[in-house]
Design a protein around this motif. Sequence first.
Motif, short mmCIF file in Angstrom:
data_model
loop_
_atom_site.label_atom_id
_atom_site.label_comp_id
_atom_site.label_asym_id
_atom_site.label_seq_id
_atom_site.Cartn_x
_atom_site.Cartn_y
_atom_site.Cartn_z
N GLY A 150 10.75 -7.42 6.98
CA GLY A 150 9.95 -6.21 7.03
C GLY A 150 10.60 -5.03 6.34
O GLY A 150 9.90 -4.19 5.77
N LEU A 151 11.92 -4.96 6.37
CA LEU A 151 12.58 -3.83 5.73
C LEU A 151 12.56 -3.96 4.21
O LEU A 151 12.31 -3.01 3.50
N ASP A 152 12.81 -5.17 3.72
CA ASP A 152 12.75 -5.43 2.28
C ASP A 152 11.70 -6.52 2.04
O ASP A 152 12.01 -7.69 1.94
N LYS A 153 10.46 -6.08 1.96
CA LYS A 153 9.35 -7.04 1.88
C LYS A 153 9.33 -7.81 0.57
O LYS A 153 8.83 -8.94 0.51
N ASP A 154 9.84 -7.22 -0.50
CA ASP A 154 9.69 -7.80 -1.83
C ASP A 154 11.00 -8.26 -2.47
O ASP A 154 11.02 -8.63 -3.63
N GLY A 155 12.10 -8.20 -1.73
CA GLY A 155 13.37 -8.60 -2.31
C GLY A 155 13.85 -7.65 -3.40
O GLY A 155 14.57 -8.05 -4.31
#
Length: 344
Positions: free
Chosen positions: A65-70
């Motif tokens: 959730g914090l880094d949804k897209d890498g």
Amino acid sequence: MIDPYSLLRPWLFCLDPEQAHNLTLSNLDRAQRWSLLERFITKPIADPQTLCGITFPNPVGLAAGLDKDGKHIDALAALGFGFLEIGTVTPKPQPGNPKPRMFRLTEAQAIINRMGFNNDGVDACVARVHRSHFWQKGGVLGMNIGKNASTPIEEAASDYILGMEAVYEIATYITVNISSPNTQHLRALQGEEMLRSLLSSLDEARKRLSDRYGIRKPMFLKIAPDLDTDDINLIADLLLEFGIDAVIATNTTIARDAVLGMAHGGEAGGLSGAPLQAVSNQIIKTLKARLGNSLPIIGVGGILSGADAREKIMAGASLVQIYSGLIYKGPELVNACARALRYP
């Protein structure tokens, strides 16, 4: 040493939460590229834990959730996490729910979000993972997969299979997210009939992918905190039946008892942060009573201190993940939790 985040937080909390989130991650990337983080972040503690055939350098991970897209893998890895979980990613890009969709409840050290799986699509995320130094050096990277909002719930399995196929080669483990409250009807997948059907389809897909790549990747299931004991026991039994390797407990809650009367307390979405601590601990205890040592539990929800992390382990978790605690406590929380678990 002065904690830089303690100086920055009052300013960040004057901004819209989603704007502050994006700005913080962008600046974290810059600090990592300029080799500044090593000056301010405590060196990661070594406390290897092995489960599901994976060796985790320490038992504290980043929750999905914090880094949804890498987009921020290397910067987040520099904070000392033992593992990162990226996503939730969906087969096709989607914008998520309308803004505003994230709210701070500072009085309760909590957050409500209704992001709605906003992401650039799984293929874009996989390309970023390939470019990250963390992945190239063998860092433990979980990929969290979900369904597109436009996909009917009856066809959800097809989206999860597409996601699994896309991430299988690059993921250390794969998390199946059926517990976000922000995609319509998604939590219905936790019911017996739909969950049995989904897990059966995913089990068959994993067998095909295992044959193709010559390796069986661990598959985790992330569940909601808004379940009664019968629901939890049913899910636990299905996890064992279909060979799921671990369970992540828990996602955000739709309950609002702890924040009644607070500003933004009535906003729709999932509540995370301190009010989730006791709820998720109880879910972990119930799972542990049903599963025993047959399947590991990853505890997440309301960890804002090393003591909170210890409580998750005492409840029955083998590893922990944090997210909202980072917003309130900053990056030093990672090592505070790791040290509390290494030196209880």
